[in-house]
Design an enzyme around this catalytic site. Sequence first.
Site, PDB file in Angstrom:
ATOM      1  N   GLU A   1      -5.627  -3.153  12.336  1.00  0.00           N
ATOM      2  CA  GLU A   1      -5.306  -3.928  11.284  1.00  0.00           C
ATOM      3  C   GLU A   1      -6.460  -5.302  11.239  1.00  0.00           C
ATOM      4  OE1 GLU A   1      -3.432  -2.450   9.506  1.00  0.00           O
ATOM      5  OE2 GLU A   1      -2.638  -1.104  10.998  1.00  0.00           O
TER       6      GLU A   1
ATOM      7  N   GLU B   1     -10.104   3.776   6.074  1.00  0.00           N
ATOM      8  CA  GLU B   1      -9.375   4.361   7.197  1.00  0.00           C
ATOM      9  C   GLU B   1     -10.161   4.905   8.461  1.00  0.00           C
ATOM     10  OE1 GLU B   1      -6.692   3.028   7.618  1.00  0.00           O
ATOM     11  OE2 GLU B   1      -6.017   2.340   5.933  1.00  0.00           O
TER      12      GLU B   1
ATOM     13  N   GLU C   1       1.002  -1.069   0.049  1.00  0.00           N
ATOM     14  CA  GLU C   1       0.187   0.078  -0.038  1.00  0.00           C
ATOM     15  C   GLU C   1       1.033   1.169  -0.099  1.00  0.00           C
ATOM     16  OE1 GLU C   1      -2.861   0.579   3.220  1.00  0.00           O
ATOM     17  OE2 GLU C   1      -3.883   2.053   2.417  1.00  0.00           O
TER      18      GLU C   1
ATOM     19  N   MET D   1       0.335  -2.679   8.877  1.00  0.00           N
ATOM     20  CA  MET D   1      -0.305  -2.805   7.243  1.00  0.00           C
ATOM     21  C   MET D   1      -1.101  -4.259   7.353  1.00  0.00           C
ATOM     22  SD  MET D   1      -0.977  -1.729   4.333  1.00  0.00           S
ATOM     23  CE  MET D   1      -2.113  -2.665   3.189  1.00  0.00           C
ATOM     24  N   GLU D   2      -2.185  -3.955   6.950  1.00  0.00           N
ATOM     25  CA  GLU D   2      -3.563  -5.108   7.126  1.00  0.00           C
ATOM     26  C   GLU D   2      -3.553  -6.050   5.718  1.00  0.00           C
ATOM     27  OE1 GLU D   2      -4.055  -1.730   6.202  1.00  0.00           O
ATOM     28  OE2 GLU D   2      -5.451  -1.577   4.676  1.00  0.00           O
ATOM     29  N   ASN D   3      -2.482  -6.313   5.218  1.00  0.00           N
ATOM     30  CA  ASN D   3      -2.424  -7.361   4.169  1.00  0.00           C
ATOM     31  C   ASN D   3      -3.108  -8.608   4.346  1.00  0.00           C
ATOM     32  OD1 ASN D   3      -0.038  -5.768   3.186  1.00  0.00           O
ATOM     33  ND2 ASN D   3       1.006  -6.759   4.754  1.00  0.00           N
TER      34      ASN D   3
HETATM   35  N1  PHE Z   1      -3.229   0.689   5.964  1.00  0.00           N
HETATM   36  C1  PHE Z   1      -2.098   0.805   6.935  1.00  0.00           C
HETATM   37  C2  PHE Z   1      -3.098   1.105   8.224  1.00  0.00           C
HETATM   38  O1  PHE Z   1      -3.621   2.140   8.375  1.00  0.00           O
HETATM   39  C3  PHE Z   1      -1.192   2.034   7.110  1.00  0.00           C
HETATM   40  C4  PHE Z   1      -0.218   1.948   6.023  1.00  0.00           C
HETATM   41  C5  PHE Z   1      -0.448   2.932   4.690  1.00  0.00           C
HETATM   42  C6  PHE Z   1       0.949   1.359   5.922  1.00  0.00           C
HETATM   43  C7  PHE Z   1       0.632   2.634   3.792  1.00  0.00           C
HETATM   44  C8  PHE Z   1       1.684   1.348   5.104  1.00  0.00           C
HETATM   45  C9  PHE Z   1       1.643   1.952   4.029  1.00  0.00           C
HETATM   46  O2  PHE Z   1      -3.632   0.516   8.815  1.00  0.00           O
HETATM   47 ZN    ZN Z   2      -5.662   1.469   8.620  1.00  0.00          ZN
END
Ligand code: PHE
Ligand code: ZN
Length: 849
Positions: free
Chosen positions: A291, A313, A122, A256-258
């Site tokens: 996450e 978000e 992301e 990060m929520e992968n």
């Molecule tokens: N999407 C992640 C979060 O809010 C934040 C994030 C964004 C991490 C971009 C890495 C890069 O949980």
């Molecule tokens: Zn987030």
Amino acid sequence: MKDSAPQTVYLADYAAPGWLVDSVHLTFRLDPETTRVVSRIAFRPNPEGTQDRFYLDGENLKLIGATIDGQPVTPEITATGLTCPVPDGPFVWEADVEIAPAANTALDGLYMSGGMYCTQCEAEGFRKITYYPDRPDVMGIFSVRIEGDMPVLLSNGNPVASGDGWAEWHDPWPKPAYLFALVAGDLVAHSDRFTTTEGRDVALNIWVRPGDLDKCAFGMAALKASMVWDEQVYGRAYDLDLFNIVAVDDFNMGAMENKGLNIFNSSCVLAKSDTSTDADFERIEAIIAHEYFHNWTGNRITCRDWFQLCLKEGLTVFRDQTFTGDLRGHAVKRIDDALTLRARQFREDAGPLAHPVRPASFVEINNFYTATVYEKGAELVGMLKRLVGDDGYRAALTLYFDRHDGQAATIEDWLQCFTDATGRDLTQFALWYAQAGTPQITVTDDFVDGTYHLTLAQMTPPTPGQPDKQPLHIPVAVGLLAPDGSEVVPTRMLEMTQARQTYTFADLAARPIPSVLRDFSAPVILNHTQSAADRGVLLAHDSDPFNRWEAGRMLARDVLLAAVRDGKAPDPAYLDGLRATLTDDQLHPAFRARILALPSEQDVADALVRAGETPDPERIHSARRQVRQAIATALDAQMDAVFATMQVPGPYDPRAEDAGRRTLSNTVLSYLTLLDAGHRAAAQYEGADNMTQQIAALDCLLDIGAGQEALAAFRAQWQGDRLVMDKWFGLQIARSDPAETVTRAESLTRDPAFDWKNPNRFRSVFGALAGHMAGFHRQDGAGYDLLADWLIKLDPLNPQTTARMVTAFDAMARYDATRQELMRAALTRIARTPNLSRDTTEMVARILG
Ligand code: PHE
Ligand code: ZN
């Protein structure tokens, strides 16, 4: 290769993808210098597509070869992607590319951290791994094969097969490329299991380096609590048989929520009582929840494009805030969230970087992971909930999940669910997503013949590109107190829709004291002139805990302003109010601690700026110290008693109740230290068996210019622990005398432990420098120069972290002409750096205006 002219992307230009992805097969042959990525992607034309040219994103990739349906092709390659003629119907694209993870210092795409392979995709990192339509509205089913001589090889979804030096993974849930993840390393797992309400038996793992295995138990408990909460509160269960979390030391963000493979900055998951503070425990619990919650709000329903970022978000932050409130108490959580919002988002909104919760354009999307998108985005969800009520909110969310599961959605889709589920017209409310700036509500009132008129007038100041603002739909929760503090009108939700509105309350025996914006019902600034006496009544009696705290806050603000402007000592009535709260055993210790904590120096500066004055950082610093000294002197005896009674006996437990007692005792300690030459703090430091108590004591000692021995001892004790050493770096800067802040920061950059390529360490020094208002804004500009030097140095390696830290300059316009000149010079120097990244270029340009 660099783009010569960075492109601005506009929300209005959204075009549906020309091709969709059915499935993706990726094979990774891992090697630090030359990793091969072989992709096989099944494409099919999108009937709704509006692109006519086949285009794949790709950056810093070496294409070894490509085929379409098995036939070699020679695409036309640019610095940002490729094009190629393709068949009319579905086809299979195959590409073999080479990338260099060890050389990837930007920590975006596939990179190495402490000998392990790790990815961050992301928002647009996947294009640094292979050629792909790297946009969230293209969702595919991923299968991954990893080949490498690492003991642990992880990707999204479920493990399919593995052998010596290889592993295969399959993720049954279609996902956008930004949720792809791969991890390979010498890792060990803290494991557990969880059975969902749907009867699914899920294996849970937190993967860490062997030495960190004793720091996983708390994170695991938080994960299980999150899983239970999302089932109970939102009816959402987990949807894979495996959930992995990995801790990495080098990471630009928090976590990060992968899908099925969350990757965490180690500072946001590793926790242990002797190395983590109460605040760390609470933050880690919240980030794990955040996450995890993304699995439904972000992954199952994702964003159509990056302009919709707040869709996932804002909602996910709102969910994690509610979760923390449920676990640890809503009143204190609401206060903390309001403090954060004011400190980060209101400030952002008041300066050159102000932007709507859903921006209309960007150059670099990474620059829009902001307090506005996250925290104000969460406030918008909270306001929706207030407007439609709890049942309406539940119905709207159920509809949202039913209707958009598996889709890439928009804010319009989201609001439509509220309208369809509740019948509410949200046309005006939608403006909140498009209009930047913090609305100000001015409160006036009168009382005639038993009838009370409350008039609210809203105004949103101009922001860059938005000179004229329209009135917003604002829920303002109001209650009325009788002069004796009893409640005469319980909370009523007033809905403002016009610039100015008057609300009438009849049949009152006496002029009431209004309690406006209860529970901080909207992210606005209230201009409400109330007498100190009325505020005293609210502080003592308001049934709404938020406004009770807020009344104390306003009194404290006025005391600080009087000290800054005229050197005045605190109003005795304020001290009486503080004393009463401090000694009120009916109140939660954590709540009492919040009332006792003064507005920060930055808060005082904000108030001065709003009053049209120019803040003098050094003066604010010393005035605030004087006020603290006066409070300590006036409340010495009571504080001494509270300090004694609030000590928590027995072994450390991070639970909220104990944490609240420690917060109160340590707040009190910070005052007492001003009177006892550090006697109590030194004793606490010596006796501490947990990081909360240890670092609070050190903090107090440094604050009075003592503690150099403790600081050295702290280092000797903790030099092997990176996360604790980050605290060591940051604290001595944060607590330095303003005259020494810059030299302290500068000398720490020469410390052998200053690993500037590690974002946590870089931030521990420069975040602390920028956060020390009086130190950073030293009159000769040395703070600006030091930060600019290091940002120029970091930019070629890590543009994302550099661009984030440039925001330290965004309050430029509020200072005097000399400081403005010096800041402008520092920014101009950054701007003129050859080959400056797109990230930093955009930020500097926006700040310079
Ligand atoms: N999407 C992640 C979060 O809010 C934040 C994030 C964004 C991490 C971009 C890495 C890069 O949980
Ligand atoms: Zn987030």
